[in-house]
Enzyme design. Structure first.
Site, PDB file in Angstrom:
ATOM      1  N   HIS A 171       0.810  -1.128   0.038  1.00  0.00           N
ATOM      2  CA  HIS A 171      -0.078   0.081  -0.094  1.00  0.00           C
ATOM      3  C   HIS A 171       0.791   1.386   0.191  1.00  0.00           C
ATOM      4  O   HIS A 171       0.312   2.350  -0.154  1.00  0.00           O
ATOM      5  CB  HIS A 171      -0.943  -0.124   1.312  1.00  0.00           C
ATOM      6  N   ASP A 207      -2.493 -10.687  -2.615  1.00  0.00           N
ATOM      7  CA  ASP A 207      -3.085 -10.277  -0.984  1.00  0.00           C
ATOM      8  C   ASP A 207      -4.456  -9.875  -1.610  1.00  0.00           C
ATOM      9  O   ASP A 207      -4.907  -9.411  -2.499  1.00  0.00           O
ATOM     10  CB  ASP A 207      -2.300  -8.962  -0.670  1.00  0.00           C
ATOM     11  N   HIS A 209      -6.255  -7.292  -0.577  1.00  0.00           N
ATOM     12  CA  HIS A 209      -6.365  -5.924  -0.934  1.00  0.00           C
ATOM     13  C   HIS A 209      -5.507  -5.634  -2.168  1.00  0.00           C
ATOM     14  O   HIS A 209      -4.570  -6.087  -2.659  1.00  0.00           O
ATOM     15  CB  HIS A 209      -5.768  -5.258   0.188  1.00  0.00           C
ATOM     16  N   ASP A 297      -4.933 -12.774   3.425  1.00  0.00           N
ATOM     17  CA  ASP A 297      -6.241 -12.183   4.146  1.00  0.00           C
ATOM     18  C   ASP A 297      -7.368 -12.520   3.016  1.00  0.00           C
ATOM     19  O   ASP A 297      -8.439 -12.195   3.251  1.00  0.00           O
ATOM     20  CB  ASP A 297      -6.068 -10.810   4.281  1.00  0.00           C
TER      21      ASP A 297
END
Ligand SMILES: [Zn+2]
Length: 364
Positions: A171, A207, A209, A297
């Site tokens: 991120h 991931d 996200h 996740d």
């Protein structure tokens, strides 16, 4: 070390990046990005006997500065000591409460920054999930060194090296921290592969996200392919990027591939989208190891995500990625169902460890 062991690069520096809280849905909660995450993964992998634990080597600040703006390095390195020197209560993590909206609120914010670094928090952070404490800077630096050392091992001939990065990285943008991330480990590795002579580097991000930072860093680049499978941002963090229509710009158009997935996506549906991702990577024909942003996740019991993968699915995903025949630098990103992280990491990496041809190791 026996040649059948996979390098597992890890450090204890992350343990001091602890005591963290975040603001989530209007509540102050213990940060889901906890030291236990890395500890359970390390212990589970070492228990198999298939991984050789190695400390990271210091690569210095230059590889970070090749990706991030110098002012962000300076901020991450010194914000905590600046805060404490000016009276910040060292028992509390730093979190921003006012955000600088660069280029968006023209005339309302003019990018003027206070001299004290801790008062610039909102200029360099985009959310309330990225707390900073005394151990944050050294953990973030060690995480980069873990990633770069894993890359070194693959360039030395390992088919797979696993960097147990914490804090995660995908991120983090050129001049922004966020999403538990400070320096973008995967982007720094990709850029370092280019610096070492690769003409084309592919990053696969599995991931849950969207890796908004990685996308930003390579948005206009044709030499680094970014392919991401992630929860549909129309319903989940980071909300403002990761849509299928985002494909890169200028010479980088087409070198960003976003594959958003609906809530509840199970293993079969995930594998189907992963097939598209792998086709894009194969067509790109990278001449460097695959850089893998690896999150767990996507697991059905993850407390902050909404996909439905089971532990067995991670073995299937690892096997599918192995069919690329590329050496892999696997770097840990997210995954917050702590009790399942060890089993999920072992399932995934064991499948990826399977012997394969050495395509992608022909860097000049
Ligand atoms: Zn994630």
């Amino acid at each position: 070390m026996p040649t059948n062991q996979t390098p597992l690069i890890a450090s204890d520096a992350h343990l001091a990046h602890a005591g963290l809280i975040e603001l989530l849905a209007g509540q102050e909660v213990p940060c889901f990005e906890s030291p236990q995450r890395a500890t359970v993964i390390r212990d589970a992998l070492l228990a198999t006997g298939d991984y050789a634990l190695e400390a990271p080597e210091d690569h210095g600040p230059d590889p970070i500065a090749a990706v991030h703006e110098l002012e962000l390095l300076d901020f991450v390195e010194h914000v905590w000591t600046d805060a404490v020197a000016h009276g910040w209560d060292a028992a509390r993590p730093l979190l921003p409460d006012t955000f600088l909206l660069r280029g968006y609120a023209a005339g309302m914010t003019l990018d003027q920054l206070p001299a004290k670094r801790h008062l610039r928090l909102g200029a360099y952070c985009f959310d309330t999930a990225t707390p900073i404490v005394a151990g944050t800077a050294s953990a973030a630096r060690a995480s980069v060194d873990i990633a770069l050392t894993a890359a070194d091992r693959v360039l030395d001939g390992a088919q797979l090296a696993y960097g147990l990065c914490r804090p995660p990285g995908h991120h983090a943008g050129r001049n922004l921290i966020g999403g538990y991330c400070f320096f973008n480990n995967a982007a720094i590795v990709a850029e370092s592969l280019v610096a070492r002579g690769a003409a084309r580097v592919a990053i696969l991000d599995v991931d849950f996200h969207h890796g908004n930072g990685t996308q930003q860093i390579f948005w206009r680049r044709s030499d680094v392919l970014y392919v991401s499978l992630h929860g549909d941002p129309g319903g989940i963090y980071p909300y403002y990027s990761g849509y299928a229509t985002e494909r890169g710009a200028d010479s980088g158009e087409g070198a960003t591939v976003n594959l958003p997935l609906p809530a509840g996506t199970d293993g079969d549906a995930y594998l189907s989208s992963l097939g598209e991702a792998l086709e894009a990577i194969a067509a790109f024909d990278a001449d460097a190891p695959l850089v893998l942003s690896l999150g767990f996740d996507t697991y059905h019991a993850d407390p902050i995500c909404n996909l439905a993968l089971q532990t067995d699915d991670y073995a299937r995903i690892g096997s599918a990625i192995a069919t690329l025949g590329m050496p892999v630098v696997a770097l840990q990103e997210g995954g917050y169902a702590v009790d399942a992280l060890g089993a999920n990491a072992a399932a995934f990496l064991d499948a990826l460890r399977a012997p394969r041809s050495a395509r992608g190791q022909d860097m000049p």
